[in-house]
Design an enzyme around this catalytic site. Structure first.
Site, PDB file in Angstrom:
ATOM      1  CG  PHE A  28      -1.833  -1.089   1.379  1.00  0.00           C
ATOM      2  CD1 PHE A  28      -3.087  -1.037   0.802  1.00  0.00           C
ATOM      3  CD2 PHE A  28      -1.457  -2.247   2.045  1.00  0.00           C
ATOM      4  CE1 PHE A  28      -3.958  -2.104   0.891  1.00  0.00           C
ATOM      5  CE2 PHE A  28      -2.321  -3.324   2.144  1.00  0.00           C
ATOM      6  CZ  PHE A  28      -3.569  -3.266   1.569  1.00  0.00           C
ATOM      7  CB  ALA A  29       4.325   1.980   1.113  1.00  0.00           C
ATOM      8  CB  THR A  59      -5.816   3.904  -8.263  1.00  0.00           C
ATOM      9  OG1 THR A  59      -6.779   4.939  -8.461  1.00  0.00           O
ATOM     10  CG2 THR A  59      -4.627   4.199  -9.169  1.00  0.00           C
ATOM     11  CE1 TYR A 102      -2.185   7.311  -6.245  1.00  0.00           C
ATOM     12  CE2 TYR A 102      -4.235   7.747  -7.421  1.00  0.00           C
ATOM     13  CZ  TYR A 102      -3.520   7.033  -6.470  1.00  0.00           C
ATOM     14  OH  TYR A 102      -4.147   6.049  -5.762  1.00  0.00           O
ATOM     15  CG  HIS A 108     -10.616  11.265  -0.435  1.00  0.00           C
ATOM     16  ND1 HIS A 108      -9.670  10.534   0.232  1.00  0.00           N
ATOM     17  CD2 HIS A 108     -10.283  11.195  -1.745  1.00  0.00           C
ATOM     18  CE1 HIS A 108      -8.806  10.043  -0.643  1.00  0.00           C
ATOM     19  NE2 HIS A 108      -9.157  10.427  -1.845  1.00  0.00           N
ATOM     20  CG  PHE A 137     -14.763  20.553  -6.385  1.00  0.00           C
ATOM     21  CD1 PHE A 137     -14.674  21.818  -5.828  1.00  0.00           C
ATOM     22  CD2 PHE A 137     -14.001  19.537  -5.825  1.00  0.00           C
ATOM     23  CE1 PHE A 137     -13.853  22.071  -4.735  1.00  0.00           C
ATOM     24  CE2 PHE A 137     -13.166  19.773  -4.734  1.00  0.00           C
ATOM     25  CZ  PHE A 137     -13.098  21.053  -4.185  1.00  0.00           C
ATOM     26  NE  ARG A 172     -11.091  17.052  -7.438  1.00  0.00           N
ATOM     27  CZ  ARG A 172     -11.191  16.118  -6.495  1.00  0.00           C
ATOM     28  NH1 ARG A 172     -10.953  16.424  -5.230  1.00  0.00           N
ATOM     29  NH2 ARG A 172     -11.557  14.895  -6.790  1.00  0.00           N
TER      30      ARG A 172
HETATM   31  N1  UDP Z   1     -15.587  16.739  -4.349  1.00  0.00           N
HETATM   32  C1  UDP Z   1     -16.269  17.902  -4.050  1.00  0.00           C
HETATM   33  N2  UDP Z   1     -15.878  18.625  -2.961  1.00  0.00           N
HETATM   34  C2  UDP Z   1     -14.844  18.229  -2.151  1.00  0.00           C
HETATM   35  C3  UDP Z   1     -14.163  17.037  -2.459  1.00  0.00           C
HETATM   36  C4  UDP Z   1     -14.551  16.315  -3.568  1.00  0.00           C
HETATM   37  O1  UDP Z   1     -17.211  18.279  -4.758  1.00  0.00           O
HETATM   38  O2  UDP Z   1     -14.555  18.935  -1.170  1.00  0.00           O
HETATM   39  C5  UDP Z   1     -16.014  15.937  -5.510  1.00  0.00           C
HETATM   40  C6  UDP Z   1     -14.941  15.692  -6.560  1.00  0.00           C
HETATM   41  O3  UDP Z   1     -14.901  16.750  -7.483  1.00  0.00           O
HETATM   42  C7  UDP Z   1     -15.456  14.387  -7.180  1.00  0.00           C
HETATM   43  C8  UDP Z   1     -16.097  13.654  -6.002  1.00  0.00           C
HETATM   44  O4  UDP Z   1     -16.353  14.654  -5.022  1.00  0.00           O
HETATM   45  O5  UDP Z   1     -16.461  14.680  -8.131  1.00  0.00           O
HETATM   46  C9  UDP Z   1     -15.190  12.611  -5.380  1.00  0.00           C
HETATM   47  O6  UDP Z   1     -13.919  13.198  -5.123  1.00  0.00           O
HETATM   48  P1  UDP Z   1     -12.864  12.550  -4.152  1.00  0.00           P
HETATM   49  O7  UDP Z   1     -11.696  13.497  -4.060  1.00  0.00           O
HETATM   50  O8  UDP Z   1     -13.531  12.144  -2.867  1.00  0.00           O
HETATM   51  O9  UDP Z   1     -12.439  11.203  -4.883  1.00  0.00           O
HETATM   52  P2  UDP Z   1     -11.891  10.957  -6.383  1.00  0.00           P
HETATM   53  O10 UDP Z   1     -13.095  10.549  -7.183  1.00  0.00           O
HETATM   54  O11 UDP Z   1     -11.267  12.220  -6.867  1.00  0.00           O
HETATM   55  O12 UDP Z   1     -10.932   9.838  -6.199  1.00  0.00           O
END
Ligand code: UDP
Length: 325
Positions: free
Chosen positions: A70-71, A114, A138, A194, A213, A286
């Site tokens: 996992f690291a 992932t 990533y 997240h 977002f 985002r």
């Molecule tokens: N998201 C959001 N506001 C936040 C964090 C995430 O609207 O403060 C949205 C992000 O744009 C995505 C979804 O939540 O559409 C899941 O994002 P997260 O970062 O949890 O996981 P990812 O899908 O990027 O791995």
């Protein structure tokens, strides 16, 4: 079995370590504590603090049957700002681990991959045959490790399984010893990106508002849709995978629930579970967020008999119980 869990002081690694110990395995955690927490390493595991490059060979030489790896660094935004860090840490660190395994003849490995290896999907649900076009360093660094695992399986008889996680949430409850309180293993990132923990933090602090977002995606309510899996269900797949490693084979399994929830639906679930208003505002998209990511996990269901037990409400309720209040 004697198992090495790299990154076992992190969110997912610590939950897997706890389940392995509960199943009777002998667990050594190797973690440099750059983002993990020593107190997340479950009771019964031996913690070795150090880097893959410095310490993996030493731990493996002590007698290990298989590795759960996992690291890694796991922030998409950070990887875009500093790609070399990701290539060096995620690929370089993994290659050091694989070479140490080769030298000590430890050949079974389960790797934390992932959904970011797929990038923007052509269609959903996404199965393991989908094109891999990562949109961040990533995702690219994780895909490179998947590729290396296929090579080490072919060239050196490794038995390797890559588990490609979609969205993970929730917390894992560990029963206390008799007379002791239960304890929780949950998400505790210093930089938290997240959605679920961000919403619950705002709920618990009772100040600020959640930033959603984007609400102009081609989805039913305009917000992005993601496939969430409870960390306990995710961890369970690792225990099945460790028994399924076969020399000379590298297998990829997607891990998701097959169900998508929009960001507004996740916010709604958090409001229901907490009973709080939780103010939210819509802000701009985002960069790099695909509209919809939903997994097909049919392959792991068919091959290993895995299926998730928990739904979104359980994830939110457990994350909330774990420590956002
Ligand atoms: N998201 C959001 N506001 C936040 C964090 C995430 O609207 O403060 C949205 C992000 O744009 C995505 C979804 O939540 O559409 C899941 O994002 P997260 O970062 O949890 O996981 P990812 O899908 O990027 O791995």
């Amino acid at each position: 079995m004697r198992l090495l869990v790299t990154g076992g002081a992190g969110y997912i690694g610590s939950v897997v370590a706890a389940q392995l110990i509960a199943a009777g395995h002998d667990v050594t955690v190797l973690d440099n504590l750059s983002t993990g927490h020593a107190d997340a390493v479950p009771p019964g595991a031996t913690l070795v603090v150090g880097d893959l490059r410095g310490k993996a060979a030493e731990v493996l030489a002590g007698g290990i049957d298989a590795v759960l790896h996992f690291a890694a660094r796991s922030l998409v935004g950070e990887s875009v700002a500093n790609p070399a860090l990701y290539w060096d840490n995620n690929l370089g660190g993994s290659l050091a681990l694989l070479e140490a395994m080769r030298a000590t003849q430890v050949r079974s490995i389960v790797f934390s991959s992932t959904a970011s290896t797929y990038g923007e999907p052509e269609s959903v649900p996404i199965d393991e045959g989908a094109p891999t076009r990562p949109t961040s360093p990533y995702g690219a660094s994780k895909l490179a490790v998947d590729t290396a695992l296929a090579e080490y399986a072919r060239l050196f008889g490794f038995g390797a399984i890559s588990l490609r996680y979609f969205n993970v949430a929730g917390a894992h409850r560990m029963a206390g010893a008799s007379g002791e309180a239960e304890t929780w293993l949950g998400e505790r990132h210093t930089v938290e990106t997240h959605l679920v923990p961000n919403i619950l933090r705002i709920a618990s602090e009772n100040s600020g508002s959640v930033s959603i977002f984007g609400d102009d995606y081609p989805t039913a309510d305009g917000s992005c849709v993601r496939d969430y899996l409870h960390v306990t269900d995710l961890a369970a797949a690792h225990l099945l995978a460790i028994d399924a490693c076969r020399s000379g084979q590298h297998t990829i399994y997607n891990l998701g629930s097959g169900t998508g929830y929009s960001n507004f639906e996740v916010l709604g679930a958090c409001r229901e579970v907490t009973g709080l208003e939780i103010p939210a505002k819509v802000v701009g998209r985002r960069a790099g967020d695909p509209a919809v990511l939903i997994a097909s996990s049919e392959r792991i269901g068919r091959d290993l008999g895995w299926k998730p037990e928990c739904g979104l409400r359980d994830m939110v309720a457990d994350a909330w119980a774990c420590g956002y209040r």
